[in-house]
Design an enzyme around this catalytic site. Structure first.
Site, PDB file in Angstrom:
ATOM      1  N   PHE A 312      12.800  -0.228  11.845  1.00 56.66           N
ATOM      2  CA  PHE A 312      12.401   0.787  12.392  1.00 56.66           C
ATOM      3  C   PHE A 312      11.869   1.575  14.240  1.00 56.66           C
ATOM      4  O   PHE A 312      13.210   1.144  13.875  1.00 56.66           O
ATOM      5  CB  PHE A 312      11.373  -0.875  12.842  1.00 56.66           C
ATOM      6  CG  PHE A 312      10.760  -1.804  12.433  1.00 56.66           C
ATOM      7  CD1 PHE A 312       9.513  -2.110  11.150  1.00 56.66           C
ATOM      8  CD2 PHE A 312      11.601  -3.242  11.676  1.00 56.66           C
ATOM      9  CE1 PHE A 312       8.996  -2.720  10.544  1.00 56.66           C
ATOM     10  CE2 PHE A 312      11.214  -4.041  10.830  1.00 56.66           C
ATOM     11  CZ  PHE A 312       9.952  -3.954  10.384  1.00 56.66           C
ATOM     12  N   ASP A 313      10.988   2.246  13.289  1.00 54.53           N
ATOM     13  CA  ASP A 313      10.932   3.473  14.286  1.00 54.53           C
ATOM     14  C   ASP A 313      10.536   2.449  15.156  1.00 54.53           C
ATOM     15  O   ASP A 313      10.189   2.112  15.196  1.00 54.53           O
ATOM     16  CB  ASP A 313      10.415   4.899  13.859  1.00 54.53           C
ATOM     17  CG  ASP A 313       9.413   4.961  15.230  1.00 54.53           C
ATOM     18  OD1 ASP A 313      11.111   5.967  15.816  1.00 54.53           O
ATOM     19  OD2 ASP A 313       8.700   6.231  15.628  1.00 54.53           O
ATOM     20  N   LYS A 314      10.803   3.539  17.010  1.00 50.06           N
ATOM     21  CA  LYS A 314      10.001   2.040  17.932  1.00 50.06           C
ATOM     22  C   LYS A 314       8.282   2.834  18.195  1.00 50.06           C
ATOM     23  O   LYS A 314       7.649   2.048  17.982  1.00 50.06           O
ATOM     24  CB  LYS A 314      10.221   1.802  18.907  1.00 50.06           C
ATOM     25  CG  LYS A 314      10.171   1.225  19.967  1.00 50.06           C
ATOM     26  CD  LYS A 314      10.643   0.841  21.381  1.00 50.06           C
ATOM     27  CE  LYS A 314      10.997   1.966  21.983  1.00 50.06           C
ATOM     28  NZ  LYS A 314       9.096   2.363  23.177  1.00 50.06           N
ATOM     29  N   THR A 315       8.259   3.153  19.119  1.00 50.91           N
ATOM     30  CA  THR A 315       7.249   4.197  19.098  1.00 50.91           C
ATOM     31  C   THR A 315       6.034   4.788  18.744  1.00 50.91           C
ATOM     32  O   THR A 315       6.335   5.369  17.133  1.00 50.91           O
ATOM     33  CB  THR A 315       7.531   5.719  20.510  1.00 50.91           C
ATOM     34  OG1 THR A 315       8.255   5.240  21.524  1.00 50.91           O
ATOM     35  CG2 THR A 315       5.914   5.707  20.316  1.00 50.91           C
TER      36      THR A 315
END
Length: 623
Positions: A312-315
């Protein structure tokens, strides 16, 4: 071509005629004992039924393909020549009727695309320079045109609201059942419906370029694409069909029975084998489209089913991307001019952190009305910009360290405390000193923790977070979500490298992201999953698009791919088991040509109805 067109136009009529003559023949034989009428009606039924099958077999042979129709054609002609008119008539009717049911079922599974197409807006209310309204065909609307949308009408284009507000039903785009409140400055999408209110829209994307148009195009392309399993089955059938013909020849030379050899040809038809996988594929993609999950092709099912690691990317992915400034510290006395410079610089960026700063500083009556003369975006670090004689660095600690900007131990302690509270950090510095510090919080998606737990229960083995944010903030977010593995302060190239490492360790990786900087990782991963609210490039480079940007859709996508692959394998098993049963019954002596063809066609119906179960599939909540 004329024969082909005629047969296609009247194929349903031919089925009815064939069935009608068979009925007359059987009634004449068994009720009235009128043998001659029975024979002639069955002969007519055989000829009517065999005509389209023989033509299709001929067309396939012209293309050097040994098709199912060829097997049936040889069997029917043989049965006809030896006087088995019952068998020749019934076999051709059952084969044509089975093909009719296949067509109807495929059409039903494609209903999602047809529904989408019918929902596409056809006209628009165009506003001219005098604010006069003219209803025009949607094809005559151009980018930049002003359009009026009234209550109950469809939004005809992708655009931004110039004036007015209202509640918009976005179910056709996102699947969301509740209308969304839209006001001036917000985006609206073609195909959505204004349930209450009135507004004017400036067209930004029209026709096939709209989100709605792309959805239709993606689903159509996906349903026409073939999964790896279907390609294998088609390749297998090329060898299987000649093998059945050879088996029939061997059976004839051993038994000297023409009827038995012909029956082998009929029973060996791999109809259920060939139709089973495409039905599952089309039904699975249709289900996804109905539930806000765009799956770009049959091959995605197979690859997603093998995924054991979700990255997953966060933002904007694990978090909403709707950031707000929670902490502001100034290290200089006269700060308003420099803050105004910050607004001017950050207004040029679409990054969530930049938007948060602009919103916060605008509330301090700072407008940023300055010309930014020079900017240099440094990936994964921030931006260097110049206004007049003033140079500013805006970004993370890494950016300032590279610019040789230093700060005291007291400031380091304050920075650590802000990060431990789960805030992202934005530092502003001149070439000589740190001037401002902003703590920016991004709200975690409320359903993310539950969804990750459910994915783990469904069989997903590993979860990884990759982010350009600082390690302390990244770990704080990961801890709340139950993600054990975190890699922080990454540039886009670093994210790609992490995905490669996982793949080199024999993991099948799905990458979930939403931004431009996620596009390389989305393209590289075994499966790229884009949030529908993300950038166009992220959506274009992905394999699966979550239109509501919801983790519930992610769970549905994972469950649907597993269910679809299981359905495909079930259909293959049913098809092969039927063929084995028929051959066993034939050689034992309780299966004959007509009864065998009936069982064969029944197996086709079974795999079709099994595939159609996917249309109603929903993930069950796991406790």
């Amino acid at each position: 071509m004329k024969i082909q067109s005629w047969l296609k136009k009247y194929r349903n009529t031919l089925i009815l005629l064939s069935g009608g003559f068979i009925t007359i023949g059987l009634v004449a034989e068994y009720v009235f004992h009128f043998e001659k009428l029975a024979v002639w009606t069955l002969i007519i039924a055989s000829v009517i039924g065999a005509t389209p099958i023989l033509y299709q077999a001929y067309q396939a042979l012209k293309n050097k393909v040994i098709s199912i129709e060829l097997l049936v054609s040889i069997a029917v002609v043989g049965a006809f020549l030896i006087g088995e008119y019952h068998e020749s008539a019934i076999v051709t009717f059952l084969f044509l009727f089975g093909a009719y049911l296949e067509r109807r079922t495929i059409e039903k599974t494609r209903q999602s695309v047809r529904d989408l197409t019918q929902m596409a807006p056809q006209t628009a209310l165009l506003l001219n320079d005098e604010n006069e309204v003219e209803e025009v065909d949607i094809d005559f609307v151009d980018e930049g045109d002003r359009l009026l949308v009234k209550t109950g009408a469809q939004v005809p284009v992708d655009g931004v609201i110039l004036f007015g507000e209202g509640f918009v039903d976005e179910a056709s785009i996102t699947g969301e059942s509740f209308p969304v409140h839209k006001k001036t400055g917000e985006q609206v999408f073609a195909g959505t419906i204004l349930t209450n209110g009135t507004f004017q829209v400036e067209a930004q994307k029209v026709g096939e370029e709209t989100t709605f148009g792309k959805i239709i195009e993606l689903v159509e392309e996906a349903q026409d694409s073939k999964p790896a399993l279907e390609k294998f089955i088609n390749k297998f059938s090329k060898y299987y069909t000649p093998a059945v013909i050879l088996l029939a020849i061997v059976v004839y030379f051993i038994s000297k029975e023409v009827r038995l050899a012909i029956t082998v040809l009929v029973l060996g038809c791999p109809g259920a084998l060939v139709i089973g996988v495409p039905v599952s594929n089309v039904a699975g993609i249709g289900n996804g489209a109905k539930n806000g999950v765009l799956i770009k092709g049959g091959e995605v099912f197979d690859r997603m089913n093998q995924v054991d690691t979700m990255v997953f990317d966060k933002t904007g992915t694990l978090t909403k991307g709707k950031t707000a400034v929670t902490k502001y510290v100034s290290f200089i006395e006269e700060d308003r001019e420099l803050l105004d410079f910050v607004v001017a610089i950050e207004k040029e960026s679409d990054h969530p952190l930049a938007k948060a700063l602009v919103t916060f500083l605008n509330e301090q009556q700072l407008t940023g009305n300055h010309v930014v003369e020079q900017t240099n975006v440094l990936e994964g670090r921030g931006i260097q910009a110049q206004i007049g004689e003033q140079i500013l660095y805006i970004g993370n600690e890494r950016l300032l360290e590279e610019a040789n900007v230093r700060w005291s131990d007291d400031i380091k302690a304050e920075i650590k405390a802000i990060k431990e509270a789960g805030n992202s950090l934005v530092l502003v510095a001149t070439p000589t000193k740190l001037v401002f510090l902003f703590g920016v919080a991004d709200e975690i998606r409320p359903e993310a923790k539950t969804a990750i737990a459910q994915l783990r229960k469904m069989g997903m083995k590993r979860f990884v977070m990759l982010t350009g944010d600082n390690p302390i903030t990244a770990h704080a977010v990961a801890k709340q979500l139950g993600i054990e593995e975190v890699h922080a302060e990454l540039l886009p190239a670093d994210k790609v490298a992490e995905v490669k490492k996982l793949q080199q360790a024999n993991h099948k990786v799905a990458f979930i992201g939403d931004g431009i900087n996620d596009a390389p990782s989305l393209a590289l991963a075994d499966i790229g999953i884009a949030m529908g609210s993300g950038t166009d490039v992220a959506v274009e480079t992905s394999d699966i698009v979550l239109m509501r940007s919801s983790f519930k859709e992610l769970v549905h996508a994972y469950g649907l791919t597993k269910k679809t692959m299981r359905n495909m394998y079930q259909n293959i098993f049913i098809a092969l088991a039927t063929v084995i049963f028929l051959f066993a019954g034939l050689f034992v002596g309780f299966i004959y040509m007509a009864s065998g063809m009936f069982v064969h066609e029944a197996s086709i119906l079974v795999v079709i109805f099994n595939g159609m179960r996917l249309i109603r599939y929903q993930v069950r909540e796991r406790k």
